[in-house]
Scaffold this motif. Structure first.
Motif, PDB file in Angstrom:
ATOM      1  N   ALA A 162       0.824  -1.207   0.000  1.00 39.66           N
ATOM      2  CA  ALA A 162       0.000   0.000   0.000  1.00 39.66           C
ATOM      3  C   ALA A 162       0.862   1.261   0.000  1.00 39.66           C
ATOM      4  O   ALA A 162       0.449   2.308  -0.513  1.00 39.66           O
ATOM      5  N   TYR A 163       2.059   1.158   0.563  1.00 40.96           N
ATOM      6  CA  TYR A 163       2.997   2.289   0.573  1.00 40.96           C
ATOM      7  C   TYR A 163       4.016   2.189  -0.568  1.00 40.96           C
ATOM      8  O   TYR A 163       4.998   2.920  -0.597  1.00 40.96           O
ATOM      9  N   LYS A 164       3.773   1.237  -1.470  1.00 45.28           N
ATOM     10  CA  LYS A 164       4.609   1.035  -2.660  1.00 45.28           C
ATOM     11  C   LYS A 164       6.051   0.673  -2.325  1.00 45.28           C
ATOM     12  O   LYS A 164       7.000   1.059  -3.022  1.00 45.28           O
ATOM     13  N   LEU A 165       6.221  -0.104  -1.256  1.00 41.28           N
ATOM     14  CA  LEU A 165       7.544  -0.634  -0.920  1.00 41.28           C
ATOM     15  C   LEU A 165       7.723  -1.985  -1.604  1.00 41.28           C
ATOM     16  O   LEU A 165       6.796  -2.793  -1.641  1.00 41.28           O
ATOM     17  N   ASP A 166       8.904  -2.209  -2.165  1.00 38.88           N
ATOM     18  CA  ASP A 166       9.269  -3.536  -2.655  1.00 38.88           C
ATOM     19  C   ASP A 166       9.522  -4.418  -1.433  1.00 38.88           C
ATOM     20  O   ASP A 166       9.794  -3.911  -0.338  1.00 38.88           O
ATOM     21  N   THR A 167       9.432  -5.731  -1.581  1.00 38.57           N
ATOM     22  CA  THR A 167       9.619  -6.609  -0.422  1.00 38.57           C
ATOM     23  C   THR A 167      10.640  -7.706  -0.709  1.00 38.57           C
ATOM     24  O   THR A 167      10.725  -8.228  -1.815  1.00 38.57           O
ATOM     25  N   TRP A 168      11.415  -8.028   0.335  1.00 37.32           N
ATOM     26  CA  TRP A 168      12.352  -9.155   0.317  1.00 37.32           C
ATOM     27  C   TRP A 168      12.034 -10.044   1.509  1.00 37.32           C
ATOM     28  O   TRP A 168      11.560  -9.569   2.541  1.00 37.32           O
ATOM     29  N   ILE A 169      12.357 -11.317   1.388  1.00 36.43           N
ATOM     30  CA  ILE A 169      12.195 -12.257   2.491  1.00 36.43           C
ATOM     31  C   ILE A 169      13.536 -12.935   2.782  1.00 36.43           C
ATOM     32  O   ILE A 169      14.218 -13.407   1.870  1.00 36.43           O
ATOM     33  N   TYR A 170      13.896 -12.952   4.065  1.00 34.26           N
ATOM     34  CA  TYR A 170      15.042 -13.732   4.531  1.00 34.26           C
ATOM     35  C   TYR A 170      14.490 -14.904   5.327  1.00 34.26           C
ATOM     36  O   TYR A 170      13.757 -14.719   6.302  1.00 34.26           O
ATOM     37  N   ARG A 171      14.870 -16.104   4.912  1.00 28.98           N
ATOM     38  CA  ARG A 171      14.328 -17.318   5.508  1.00 28.98           C
ATOM     39  C   ARG A 171      15.442 -18.355   5.564  1.00 28.98           C
ATOM     40  O   ARG A 171      16.035 -18.680   4.540  1.00 28.98           O
ATOM     41  N   GLY A 172      15.746 -18.858   6.757  1.00 31.97           N
ATOM     42  CA  GLY A 172      16.886 -19.753   6.882  1.00 31.97           C
ATOM     43  C   GLY A 172      18.159 -19.029   6.479  1.00 31.97           C
ATOM     44  O   GLY A 172      18.437 -17.930   6.947  1.00 31.97           O
TER      45      GLY A 172
END
Length: 281
Positions: free
Chosen positions: A97-107
């Protein structure tokens, strides 16, 4: 009497160009000679801190993901705190909604949807490993160590931080007339363009508490140093705190002292003026 210094990494221990200077290395060695232990904490993943272990001869637990994961110097896991899918998916909607790109760190992995999206190349250069590119995050939203919102619209990042904190705030029902509020997540900017979302106990204030327990050093004998809003919680928890020269006024006002910037050997100067001084006084 300071017995342990906990340092943020980017913009504190290393320069803007991610250089660990000779003076910074020497300052850590001087602390050891004075019987003062040294530890690092960062929003970086474990592999993104590996290059600092040998030059600094680190033996203390290393707090990656802002304390979401504590590792040994061989990168084996001591403990970790992760977020589940319902939290991650709701947070990603708010970031969108705020137009931020997203990354995920997992393990040990870092997932992105765009190979050369905003700041991906620089992050790869910083942490020294490449992301895994996926078309979407289906099947990757459980057991997440860190969700990152990324944007060069710094005002949007700031507003999203506030929105996420409000979204995940939950009242704690107690017998007190003014019940405290606790959050289902920790949301704090690790850079002006990065918004880190981690487990509520994965914050740098808790890093101070856990390292105090692990190393048997009282919190009032711990010093902390950093430059960003996510460092303020460790300032509040430690006995002595130092803000870097480039920190904003909010961060500086939360610290006991201020030093020079990361481009002006602010870390080494702080060690000499405030940490080693406590050992000799």
């Amino acid at each position: 009497m300071i017995r342990l210094l906990i340092a943020d990494v980017d913009g504190t221990l290393v320069t803007h160009d991610k250089v660990l200077t000779e003076r910074a290395r020497a300052a850590v060695a001087d602390m050891r000679s004075a019987g003062i232990e040294f530890a690092i904490t960062s929003g970086r993943p474990p592999r993104g801190m590996q290059m600092l272990i040998e030059p600094l001869a680190l033996t203390t637990p290393i707090a990656a993901f802002n304390g979401g994961m504590f590792i040994r110097s061989d990168l084996s896991v001591i403990e970790q705190r992760v977020l589940q899918a319902y939290v991650i998916e709701a947070a990603m909607i708010t970031m969108g909604a705020y137009k931020l790109d997203t990354w995920i760190y997992r393990g040990t992995d870092w997932f992105v949807r765009e190979r050369h999206g905003p700041h991906v190349d620089r992050e790869e250069w910083t942490v020294k490993f490449a992301p895994t590119v996926v078309p979407n995050f289906d099947g990757l939203t459980s057991d997440v160590a860190k969700l990152v919102g990324v944007s060069d619209d710094l005002d949007a990042v700031c507003k999203c931080e506030t929105a996420l904190r409000q979204q995940f705030a939950a009242k704690v029902h107690t017998k007190q007339s003014n019940p405290q509020r606790e959050s289902l997540v920790s949301a704090a900017r690790s850079q002006p363009y990065y918004l880190d979302v981690t487990h509520p106990d994965a914050n740098k204030g808790n890093v101070v508490t856990r390292l105090s327990e692990m190393l048997a050093v009282p919190v009032d004998q711990i010093a902390t140093i950093g430059d960003m809003p996510n460092d303020m919680s460790m300032f509040e928890t430690s006995g002595l705190s130092v803000a870097m020269g480039q920190a904003n006024d909010e961060v500086k006002s939360a610290a006991t002292y201020c030093t020079g910037s990361s481009e002006e050997e602010g870390f080494a100067n702080a060690v000499e003026q405030y940490v080693l001084q406590s050992a000799s006084s």
